[in-house]
Design a protein around this motif. Structure first.
Motif, mmCIF file in Angstrom:
data_model
loop_
_atom_site.group_PDB
_atom_site.id
_atom_site.type_symbol
_atom_site.label_atom_id
_atom_site.label_comp_id
_atom_site.label_asym_id
_atom_site.label_seq_id
_atom_site.Cartn_x
_atom_site.Cartn_y
_atom_site.Cartn_z
ATOM 1 N N CYS B 48 0.868 -1.176 0.000
ATOM 2 C CA CYS B 48 0.000 0.000 0.000
ATOM 3 C C CYS B 48 0.903 1.224 0.000
ATOM 4 O O CYS B 48 1.999 1.181 0.551
ATOM 5 C CB CYS B 48 -0.862 -0.004 1.270
ATOM 6 S SG CYS B 48 -1.917 1.444 1.436
ATOM 7 N N THR B 49 0.462 2.320 -0.586
ATOM 8 C CA THR B 49 1.301 3.523 -0.557
ATOM 9 C C THR B 49 1.485 4.019 0.878
ATOM 10 O O THR B 49 2.473 4.665 1.185
ATOM 11 C CB THR B 49 0.706 4.675 -1.394
ATOM 12 O OG1 THR B 49 -0.688 4.677 -1.216
ATOM 13 C CG2 THR B 49 1.058 4.533 -2.836
ATOM 14 N N GLY B 50 0.516 3.703 1.741
ATOM 15 C CA GLY B 50 0.642 4.098 3.141
ATOM 16 C C GLY B 50 1.810 3.417 3.828
ATOM 17 O O GLY B 50 2.250 3.833 4.882
ATOM 18 N N CYS B 73 -3.495 3.810 -5.287
ATOM 19 C CA CYS B 73 -4.910 3.836 -5.665
ATOM 20 C C CYS B 73 -5.465 5.256 -5.573
ATOM 21 O O CYS B 73 -5.023 6.047 -4.755
ATOM 22 C CB CYS B 73 -5.718 2.954 -4.733
ATOM 23 S SG CYS B 73 -5.025 1.315 -4.543
ATOM 24 N N HIS B 74 -6.452 5.526 -6.393
ATOM 25 C CA HIS B 74 -7.121 6.825 -6.299
ATOM 26 C C HIS B 74 -7.723 6.981 -4.907
ATOM 27 O O HIS B 74 -8.142 5.991 -4.300
ATOM 28 C CB HIS B 74 -8.232 6.915 -7.356
ATOM 29 C CG HIS B 74 -7.700 7.004 -8.746
ATOM 30 N ND1 HIS B 74 -7.339 8.192 -9.320
ATOM 31 C CD2 HIS B 74 -7.446 6.048 -9.669
ATOM 32 C CE1 HIS B 74 -6.904 7.958 -10.545
ATOM 33 N NE2 HIS B 74 -6.953 6.666 -10.787
ATOM 34 N N PRO B 75 -7.805 8.225 -4.412
ATOM 35 C CA PRO B 75 -8.386 8.426 -3.074
ATOM 36 C C PRO B 75 -9.783 7.817 -3.003
ATOM 37 O O PRO B 75 -10.583 7.959 -3.931
ATOM 38 C CB PRO B 75 -8.449 9.948 -2.953
ATOM 39 C CG PRO B 75 -7.399 10.448 -3.862
ATOM 40 C CD PRO B 75 -7.318 9.477 -4.994
ATOM 41 N N GLY B 76 -10.031 7.109 -1.925
ATOM 42 C CA GLY B 76 -11.328 6.456 -1.765
ATOM 43 C C GLY B 76 -11.362 5.039 -2.293
ATOM 44 O O GLY B 76 -12.320 4.311 -2.081
ATOM 45 N N CYS B 78 -8.709 2.782 -1.788
ATOM 46 C CA CYS B 78 -7.634 2.011 -1.175
ATOM 47 C C CYS B 78 -8.142 0.645 -0.707
ATOM 48 O O CYS B 78 -9.228 0.532 -0.149
ATOM 49 C CB CYS B 78 -7.055 2.779 0.017
ATOM 50 S SG CYS B 78 -5.752 1.904 0.885
ATOM 51 N N HIS B 79 -7.335 -0.384 -0.955
ATOM 52 C CA HIS B 79 -7.680 -1.733 -0.514
ATOM 53 C C HIS B 79 -7.825 -1.785 1.007
ATOM 54 O O HIS B 79 -8.612 -2.545 1.542
ATOM 55 C CB HIS B 79 -6.594 -2.698 -0.965
ATOM 56 C CG HIS B 79 -6.884 -4.134 -0.654
ATOM 57 N ND1 HIS B 79 -7.760 -4.876 -1.405
ATOM 58 C CD2 HIS B 79 -6.438 -4.941 0.326
ATOM 59 C CE1 HIS B 79 -7.821 -6.100 -0.907
ATOM 60 N NE2 HIS B 79 -7.031 -6.169 0.156
ATOM 61 N N TYR B 80 -7.008 -0.965 1.682
ATOM 62 C CA TYR B 80 -7.080 -0.911 3.142
ATOM 63 C C TYR B 80 -7.862 0.308 3.602
ATOM 64 O O TYR B 80 -7.626 0.835 4.691
ATOM 65 C CB TYR B 80 -5.655 -0.899 3.721
ATOM 66 C CG TYR B 80 -4.823 -2.036 3.205
ATOM 67 C CD1 TYR B 80 -4.997 -3.327 3.693
ATOM 68 C CD2 TYR B 80 -3.897 -1.843 2.196
ATOM 69 C CE1 TYR B 80 -4.255 -4.371 3.204
ATOM 70 C CE2 TYR B 80 -3.153 -2.894 1.689
ATOM 71 C CZ TYR B 80 -3.338 -4.157 2.203
ATOM 72 O OH TYR B 80 -2.608 -5.212 1.709
ATOM 73 N N LEU B 81 -8.709 0.782 2.765
ATOM 74 C CA LEU B 81 -9.648 1.891 3.009
ATOM 75 C C LEU B 81 -9.006 3.278 3.032
ATOM 76 O O LEU B 81 -9.441 4.156 2.297
ATOM 77 C CB LEU B 81 -10.462 1.671 4.293
ATOM 78 C CG LEU B 81 -11.200 0.320 4.349
ATOM 79 C CD1 LEU B 81 -11.933 0.195 5.677
ATOM 80 C CD2 LEU B 81 -12.140 0.133 3.177
ATOM 81 N N SER B 114 -5.182 3.258 -11.238
ATOM 82 C CA SER B 114 -5.882 2.056 -10.767
ATOM 83 C C SER B 114 -5.562 0.843 -11.632
ATOM 84 O O SER B 114 -4.892 0.951 -12.652
ATOM 85 C CB SER B 114 -7.386 2.313 -10.735
ATOM 86 O OG SER B 114 -7.901 2.151 -12.031
ATOM 87 N N ALA B 115 -6.078 -0.323 -11.213
ATOM 88 C CA ALA B 115 -5.761 -1.584 -11.882
ATOM 89 C C ALA B 115 -6.305 -1.623 -13.303
ATOM 90 O O ALA B 115 -5.814 -2.356 -14.154
ATOM 91 C CB ALA B 115 -6.310 -2.751 -11.069
ATOM 92 N N SER B 116 -7.322 -0.831 -13.593
ATOM 93 C CA SER B 116 -7.935 -0.878 -14.924
ATOM 94 C C SER B 116 -7.331 0.174 -15.856
ATOM 95 O O SER B 116 -7.752 0.317 -16.985
ATOM 96 C CB SER B 116 -9.435 -0.660 -14.800
ATOM 97 O OG SER B 116 -9.676 0.580 -14.182
ATOM 98 N N GLU B 117 -6.363 0.945 -15.331
ATOM 99 C CA GLU B 117 -5.840 2.065 -16.114
ATOM 100 C C GLU B 117 -4.472 1.753 -16.710
ATOM 101 O O GLU B 117 -3.499 2.469 -16.465
ATOM 102 C CB GLU B 117 -5.776 3.318 -15.244
ATOM 103 C CG GLU B 117 -7.148 3.826 -14.864
ATOM 104 C CD GLU B 117 -7.103 5.022 -13.918
ATOM 105 O OE1 GLU B 117 -7.937 5.914 -14.106
ATOM 106 O OE2 GLU B 117 -6.260 5.063 -13.016
#
Lengths: 336, 145
Positions: B48-50, B73-76, B78-81, B114-117
């Motif tokens: 995660c970027t965090g 991931c774009h804000p909102g 995140c896999h870990y919220l 994101s994963a689709s981009e």
């Protein structure tokens, strides 16, 4: 000032005699002129040692943290039901209370483990500025009377206005009165001049990039990595510091200048939302590195981007452990 | 290292620190869709970027990277919220601080992908490579080995 000192001793004596605290952390007269050292008083009869004057430069929050944690370690082998708490009384000015607030926010100890003897602060004297004022001569004696300080050296006596030799952090201090108090000593001190707080940083930001880099490398080249800044900083309390870790080795031990730069950058960066600008690191630095210029930038960004001031409010969560959905993101790169 | 801008064959080395859940998958998508992008970026996958310590960015520059790309991931999303939201604050400070001490601001880039981009990922890498090429080989903070 003398009144405050007297009252401070009385209050400390009361706390110690009444067993409200186990130890009082304060300042005592140092062995050299212009100097006070931290002292730890456990016996109510010793309170006469306590002093409060313009030479009290160190941030004592560090010691509250260390004493409590040492005590906790010593309790590790005691049966849980027999463990005791050590209550620390601490002489605290504005910046010290901000550090205490940061410790409390970071759950380093409980509010019941400290008793804050709040003292109003009118700034402390920067020994580096004094040295400049007397051209580096050895000072034999110094006395503060009203707004002037007279310095006796081998070459004679010199009188300097107090305002000229106060530490930079004190001149632009925003919180010179304690923010967290159990026992307030004396009246609140008059406000300093916080409007010019970021003047230095703004001026530096407007320099061309190459000049900024030159200044940064010049300052960092002075650093001898004695770690005095880290050791005196109340926000630096990790048991194992990244600077001394060997797995992984973050900081090389060689003479390469980038290793020093990395150490300082990372130490400075650990201060995001945690530096209270007490100036202790600047005061103890033997090489006179201008650390404040870089630390203050983080303070400025923290305030301008996220309206956060370190340790100013116990209910305001730490800068980097909170976030808002609408935080600024103009720095995010967009390829479109 | 005897690299300089006048060397025509010089191409930048860019370290990409990317999130496992989005940008890494996005890079994968770019790969399986056969979208072309410059080969200058070396990806490091993190959960995660965090999780990224600002020191990773500084250290990459010290150890010889000409540029650093951080993408999550774009804000909102995140896999870990909320990992990327706390990362965003951190990176804002990193970016400002690096340019404050005099490191070229374009050496370090932060973005969301994101994963689709897959398409966006290739554009990001192209853009970042261009920016770093413009700056030439890194000279600041680089350890002399």
């Amino acid at each position: 000032m003398e009144n405050i000192e007297k009252q401070l001793r009385e209050e400390a004596k009361k706390l110690l005699a009444g067993k409200k605290v186990d130890v009082v952390v304060g300042y005592e007269q140092g062995t050299l002129p212009l100097q006070t050292t931290p002292c730890f008083i456990e016996n109510p009869d010793d309170v006469e040692k306590l002093v409060w004057n313009s030479y009290c430069s160190q941030n004592l929050a560090k010691f509250a943290h260390d004493i409590i944690h040492q005590h906790r370690e010593s309790q590790a082998r005691v049966k849980p039901e027999e463990r005791t708490k050590k209550i620390v009384g601490i002489v605290a000015r504005g910046c010290t209370t901000r550090s205490l607030i940061i410790h409390l926010q970071e759950r380093q100890y409980g509010r019941d483990e400290i008793v804050v003897l709040g003292v109003p602060c009118t700034g402390y004297i920067s020994k580096k500025k004094i040295a400049i004022a007397v051209d580096g001569d050895e000072i034999l004696e110094s006395t503060v009377t009203g707004d002037t300080i007279s310095l006796k050296t081998a070459g004679g006596e010199k009188k300097v206005p107090l305002g000229n030799v106060l530490s930079d952090s004190c001149i632009t201090c925003r919180f010179n009165n304690p923010l967290l108090v159990d026992v307030m000593i004396g009246e609140a001190a008059p406000a300093m001049n916080p409007d010019g707080e970021y003047d230095d940083v703004n001026a530096f930001e407007n320099l061309p990039i190459e000049e900024r880099w030159q200044y940064f490398t010049k300052e960092m080249a002075k650093c001898i990595r004695c770690f005095a800044c880290r050791n005196t900083c109340p926000s630096c309390y990790c048991k194992i510091c990244f600077a001394e870790q060997s797995q992984p080795t973050w900081i090389g031990v060689g003479v390469d200048e980038t290793d020093v730069q990395m150490f300082q950058m990372m130490r400075i960066f650990h201060m995001v939302g945690r530096c209270v600008d007490c100036g202790s690191c600047v005061e103890v630095c033997p090489m006179g590195v201008d650390l404040r210029k870089f630390l203050k930038k983080l303070d400025k960004d923290g305030f301008e981007l996220f309206s956060h001031r370190a340790g100013a409010d116990i209910d305001n969560p730490p800068l980097l452990s909170s976030f808002l959905m609408e935080d600024k993101e103009d720095f995010i790169y967009d390829p479109e | 290292m005897a690299e300089n801008k006048s060397n025509e064959n010089w191409t930048p080395k860019i370290v990409g620190i990317v999130c496992n859940w989005c940008t890494y998958a996005g890079a994968d998508l770019a790969g399986i869709s056969r979208i072309q992008y410059p080969p200058n970026v070396r990806l490091i996958r993190v959960p995660c970027t965090g999780r990224i310590n600002p020191f990773y960015v500084f250290k990459a520059l010290q150890e010889g990277a000409d540029g650093v790309l951080v993408s999550g991931c774009h804000p909102g999303e995140c896999h870990y919220l909320t990992g990327n939201l706390s990362a965003r604050r951190k990176f804002n400070m990193v970016k400002n601080f690096l340019s404050y001490i005099g490191v070229e601001p374009n050496r370090v880039t932060f973005t969301w992908c994101s994963a689709s981009e897959g398409e966006r990922f290739s554009k990001v890498v192209k853009g970042v490579t261009e920016m770093v090429k413009e700056l030439g080989p890194a000279t600041k903070l680089v350890k002399k080995l």
